[in-house]
Design a protein around this motif. Sequence first.
Motif, PDB file in Angstrom:
ATOM      1  N   ILE A 168       0.835  -1.193   0.000  1.00  0.00           N
ATOM      2  CA  ILE A 168       0.000   0.000   0.000  1.00  0.00           C
ATOM      3  C   ILE A 168       0.871   1.245   0.000  1.00  0.00           C
ATOM      4  N   LEU A 169       0.277   2.345  -0.402  1.00  0.00           N
ATOM      5  CA  LEU A 169       0.940   3.643  -0.301  1.00  0.00           C
ATOM      6  C   LEU A 169       0.770   4.118   1.134  1.00  0.00           C
ATOM      7  N   ARG A 170       1.823   4.574   1.725  1.00  0.00           N
ATOM      8  CA  ARG A 170       1.723   5.078   3.095  1.00  0.00           C
ATOM      9  C   ARG A 170       1.780   6.608   3.038  1.00  0.00           C
ATOM     10  N   LEU A 171       0.622   7.187   2.702  1.00  0.00           N
ATOM     11  CA  LEU A 171       0.516   8.637   2.571  1.00  0.00           C
ATOM     12  C   LEU A 171       0.410   9.303   3.936  1.00  0.00           C
ATOM     13  N   VAL A 172      -0.261   8.657   4.863  1.00  0.00           N
ATOM     14  CA  VAL A 172      -0.353   9.145   6.238  1.00  0.00           C
ATOM     15  C   VAL A 172       0.756   8.459   7.008  1.00  0.00           C
ATOM     16  N   LYS A 173       1.677   9.232   7.529  1.00  0.00           N
ATOM     17  CA  LYS A 173       2.853   8.670   8.219  1.00  0.00           C
ATOM     18  C   LYS A 173       2.508   8.346   9.655  1.00  0.00           C
ATOM     19  N   GLU A 174       3.037   7.200  10.106  1.00  0.00           N
ATOM     20  CA  GLU A 174       2.881   6.798  11.501  1.00  0.00           C
ATOM     21  C   GLU A 174       4.007   7.402  12.297  1.00  0.00           C
ATOM     22  N   PRO A 175       3.732   7.853  13.516  1.00  0.00           N
ATOM     23  CA  PRO A 175       4.808   8.391  14.343  1.00  0.00           C
ATOM     24  C   PRO A 175       5.733   7.271  14.797  1.00  0.00           C
ATOM     25  N   ARG A 176       6.990   7.598  14.961  1.00  0.00           N
ATOM     26  CA  ARG A 176       7.965   6.639  15.492  1.00  0.00           C
ATOM     27  C   ARG A 176       8.011   6.798  17.000  1.00  0.00           C
ATOM     28  N   PRO A 177       8.355   5.744  17.723  1.00  0.00           N
ATOM     29  CA  PRO A 177       8.458   5.855  19.178  1.00  0.00           C
ATOM     30  C   PRO A 177       9.409   6.968  19.582  1.00  0.00           C
ATOM     31  N   GLY A 178       8.956   7.768  20.535  1.00  0.00           N
ATOM     32  CA  GLY A 178       9.802   8.837  21.041  1.00  0.00           C
ATOM     33  C   GLY A 178       9.753  10.100  20.192  1.00  0.00           C
ATOM     34  N   ILE A 179       8.999  10.071  19.093  1.00  0.00           N
ATOM     35  CA  ILE A 179       8.891  11.243  18.224  1.00  0.00           C
ATOM     36  C   ILE A 179       7.461  11.704  18.256  1.00  0.00           C
ATOM     37  N   SER A 180       7.230  12.919  18.662  1.00  0.00           N
ATOM     38  CA  SER A 180       5.856  13.429  18.703  1.00  0.00           C
ATOM     39  C   SER A 180       5.520  14.048  17.367  1.00  0.00           C
TER      40      SER A 180
END
Length: 181
Positions: A168-180
């Motif tokens: 799939i295209l990941r147009l909406v990015k998921e936050p990484r742990p420790g990154i707000s």
Amino acid sequence: MEGMNSSYAVGDLRVSDAERDGVVERLQDAYADGRLEHDEFDTRMQLAMTAKTRGDLAVITADLASAPRFGAVDEAPTGEDRMLAAAAHAVAVPTLFVGPLVLMLVSGKRSEYVRRQAAEAVNLHVTLLLITIVTFGVGGLLYAVTWILSIIAAFHALAGRTFRYPWILRLVKEPRPGISG
């Protein structure tokens, strides 16, 4: 017992299936994140499955150790987080990307786990919508497959595990742990 050496280095200790499984998961995450090419992924998977010692396993993931693993969350998701994440996947069946988007915007502020899972559901259904538009409706046949994937993802979310949809295209990015964000 004579002649046995009990002073093995940690890297010389034999590995268990559970230790191999952990390395396999790390390799799968790295491949899903695009940090490994397909051929390299296959090679490393073969090496992981045939590794005899901890040293053998350490070599396979040495260059992946500093990269954050997707799905690693500082705290285990609560029961409510798991239910909301499962709902994000399940509500996508009748509402496409709208239901998961609402859950991502509302509950995702409170829980990184819910946001990740809802973003994954949004990305799947936006990708599917684009495929349907580009193929003049023929891509709509894929919706039956996505219903099955959504149910599988919902069960993963209920168990507190991260689910990533393939291709799939990941147009909406998921936050990484420790990154707000």
